[in-house]
Motif scaffolding. Structure first.
Motif, mmCIF file in Angstrom:
data_model
loop_
_atom_site.group_PDB
_atom_site.id
_atom_site.type_symbol
_atom_site.label_atom_id
_atom_site.label_comp_id
_atom_site.label_asym_id
_atom_site.label_seq_id
_atom_site.Cartn_x
_atom_site.Cartn_y
_atom_site.Cartn_z
ATOM 1 N N HIS A 175 0.836 -1.203 0.000
ATOM 2 C CA HIS A 175 0.000 0.000 0.000
ATOM 3 C C HIS A 175 0.874 1.257 0.000
ATOM 4 O O HIS A 175 2.032 1.232 0.424
ATOM 5 N N HIS A 176 0.271 2.351 -0.455
ATOM 6 C CA HIS A 176 0.991 3.621 -0.547
ATOM 7 C C HIS A 176 0.448 4.668 0.419
ATOM 8 O O HIS A 176 0.825 5.835 0.332
ATOM 9 N N ASP A 177 -0.419 4.248 1.309
ATOM 10 C CA ASP A 177 -0.961 5.152 2.317
ATOM 11 C C ASP A 177 -1.412 4.316 3.505
ATOM 12 O O ASP A 177 -1.253 3.091 3.504
ATOM 13 N N ARG A 178 -1.990 4.949 4.487
ATOM 14 C CA ARG A 178 -2.408 4.324 5.743
ATOM 15 C C ARG A 178 -3.293 3.097 5.499
ATOM 16 O O ARG A 178 -4.286 3.167 4.767
ATOM 17 N N VAL A 179 -2.936 1.982 6.103
ATOM 18 C CA VAL A 179 -3.763 0.769 6.039
ATOM 19 C C VAL A 179 -4.936 0.956 6.997
ATOM 20 O O VAL A 179 -4.740 1.171 8.198
ATOM 21 N N GLN A 180 -6.164 0.870 6.477
ATOM 22 C CA GLN A 180 -7.343 1.218 7.253
ATOM 23 C C GLN A 180 -8.082 0.016 7.837
ATOM 24 O O GLN A 180 -8.670 0.112 8.909
ATOM 25 N N SER A 181 -8.065 -1.120 7.113
ATOM 26 C CA SER A 181 -8.861 -2.256 7.587
ATOM 27 C C SER A 181 -8.280 -3.562 7.063
ATOM 28 O O SER A 181 -7.650 -3.594 5.996
ATOM 29 N N LEU A 182 -8.512 -4.645 7.841
ATOM 30 C CA LEU A 182 -7.993 -5.968 7.511
ATOM 31 C C LEU A 182 -9.072 -7.023 7.699
ATOM 32 O O LEU A 182 -9.946 -6.883 8.556
ATOM 33 N N CYS A 183 -8.987 -8.090 6.899
ATOM 34 C CA CYS A 183 -9.871 -9.247 7.083
ATOM 35 C C CYS A 183 -9.124 -10.483 6.607
ATOM 36 O O CYS A 183 -8.649 -10.523 5.465
ATOM 37 N N TYR A 184 -9.002 -11.473 7.476
ATOM 38 C CA TYR A 184 -8.315 -12.711 7.117
ATOM 39 C C TYR A 184 -9.347 -13.800 6.835
ATOM 40 O O TYR A 184 -10.232 -14.066 7.656
ATOM 41 N N LEU A 185 -9.234 -14.448 5.673
ATOM 42 C CA LEU A 185 -10.149 -15.499 5.253
ATOM 43 C C LEU A 185 -9.514 -16.845 5.566
ATOM 44 O O LEU A 185 -8.576 -17.276 4.892
ATOM 45 N N GLN A 186 -10.017 -17.525 6.596
ATOM 46 C CA GLN A 186 -9.415 -18.770 7.048
ATOM 47 C C GLN A 186 -9.497 -19.869 5.993
ATOM 48 O O GLN A 186 -8.557 -20.652 5.826
ATOM 49 N N LEU A 187 -10.616 -19.939 5.284
ATOM 50 C CA LEU A 187 -10.837 -21.033 4.333
ATOM 51 C C LEU A 187 -9.813 -21.017 3.207
ATOM 52 O O LEU A 187 -9.288 -22.067 2.807
ATOM 53 N N THR A 188 -9.506 -19.834 2.698
ATOM 54 C CA THR A 188 -8.586 -19.724 1.560
ATOM 55 C C THR A 188 -7.200 -19.238 1.964
ATOM 56 O O THR A 188 -6.321 -19.113 1.118
ATOM 57 N N ARG A 189 -7.004 -18.945 3.251
ATOM 58 C CA ARG A 189 -5.728 -18.437 3.769
ATOM 59 C C ARG A 189 -5.289 -17.195 2.988
ATOM 60 O O ARG A 189 -4.155 -17.082 2.533
ATOM 61 N N GLN A 190 -6.217 -16.275 2.866
ATOM 62 C CA GLN A 190 -5.941 -15.002 2.206
ATOM 63 C C GLN A 190 -6.222 -13.849 3.162
ATOM 64 O O GLN A 190 -7.181 -13.888 3.938
ATOM 65 N N TRP A 203 -3.676 -10.782 -0.165
ATOM 66 C CA TRP A 203 -2.392 -11.430 0.075
ATOM 67 C C TRP A 203 -2.604 -12.932 0.233
ATOM 68 O O TRP A 203 -3.410 -13.357 1.057
ATOM 69 N N ASN A 204 -1.879 -13.737 -0.532
ATOM 70 C CA ASN A 204 -1.930 -15.187 -0.397
ATOM 71 C C ASN A 204 -0.945 -15.595 0.698
ATOM 72 O O ASN A 204 0.266 -15.580 0.496
ATOM 73 N N MET A 205 -1.459 -15.967 1.843
ATOM 74 C CA MET A 205 -0.594 -16.268 2.982
ATOM 75 C C MET A 205 -0.026 -17.678 2.932
ATOM 76 O O MET A 205 0.723 -18.079 3.818
ATOM 77 N N ASP A 206 -0.362 -18.449 1.881
ATOM 78 C CA ASP A 206 0.251 -19.759 1.676
ATOM 79 C C ASP A 206 1.593 -19.659 0.955
ATOM 80 O O ASP A 206 2.344 -20.626 0.899
ATOM 81 N N VAL A 207 1.872 -18.483 0.376
ATOM 82 C CA VAL A 207 3.133 -18.283 -0.330
ATOM 83 C C VAL A 207 4.276 -18.250 0.664
ATOM 84 O O VAL A 207 4.196 -17.612 1.711
#
Length: 250
Positions: A175-190, A203-207
């Motif tokens: 990102h190029h500015d303030r990160v405002q919100s996050l959500c982690y998807l357990q099923l797809t690990r994204q 973001w693919n967290m399996d990488v």
């Protein structure tokens, strides 16, 4: 509402809504089964300033909240009484909670995350996580893999592995500015994130990514031995520029 609304939590099974306001109060409502009416239950005098985040624990019957009065509070939903408060040195901006262990993660405007163990009438500080160079804007806790994600005004996201190998961290930059919100998807690990630059990232967290060094208390990097930016003496002696405590991962 008597004051602008600043935060909200909804519990699906009991159809209870908790609304935080700019005046520091948290109001509880019960939603009718057909969702056509809300009945007022009670007001909790949780804070002296704007409420920034709310979590309701039905098992403990607690409403936990953070606010711009620099504290996290937890109140009994049966009696409406204050059970405890913990104060920080700056605004408490975001909150996550592990229902099984009663651990609370609180991000603040100084850029640190505090892990607290909440008890009925007290709390204890377990540790503080330091890695961001700007205020913490959002947190997301995954209780299955025991991963904590934090987004901040330094445009970065950090993944903290709380339950695995102690100290494993990843720094995600895109990102190029303030990160405002996050959500982690357990099923797809994204991990999905959005920021003030108008962008949404997935973001693919399996990488496989190179891990940052363990987040231990130290004045220098355990990989390259360069000093961190607060270690003025070593920077002066070695004539090197200080580093951030968390290495960059892409």
């Amino acid at each position: 509402m008597a004051s602008p609304c600043s935060a909200m939590a909804y519990h699906h099974d009991s159809r209870r809504i908790f609304v935080g306001q700019d005046n520091g109060a948290v109001m509880e409502f019960h939603v009718s089964e057909d969702f056509n009416k809300m009945n007022f239950i009670k007001t909790y005098p949780a804070h002296q300033n704007r409420v920034s985040a709310i979590i309701f624990s039905v098992a403990a019957e607690w409403v936990i909240s953070t606010g711009h009065d620099k504290c996290v509070s937890w109140m009994c939903t049966r009696s409406g009484n204050m059970l405890g408060r913990h104060f920080f040195t700056s605004w408490a901006s975001c909150l996550q909670y592990d229902y099984d262990t009663q651990y609370a993660f609180v991000g603040d405007y100084s850029g640190q995350i505090t892990l607290l163990k909440l008890e009925q009438n007290s709390c204890s500080v377990i540790t503080t996580l330091k890695g961001h160079e700007g205020s913490i804007a959002c947190l997301w806790w995954d209780p299955i893999q025991r991963l904590l994600f934090s987004g901040a005004s330094d445009n970065s996201i950090i993944m903290w592995d709380i339950g695995g190998r102690k100290g494993r961290t990843l720094l995600l930059q895109g990102h190029h500015d303030r990160v405002q919100s996050l959500c982690y998807l357990q099923l797809t690990r994204q991990l999905v994130s959005c920021s003030s630059d108008g962008g949404i990232a997935v973001w693919n967290m399996d990488v496989s990514r190179e891990e940052a060094p363990q987040w231990l208390e130290s004045d220098s990097c355990q990989k390259c031995e360069q000093p961190f930016f607060w270690n003025i003496k070593q920077m002066w002696d070695t004539k090197t520029l200080g580093l951030r405590q968390v290495s960059s991962q892409r």
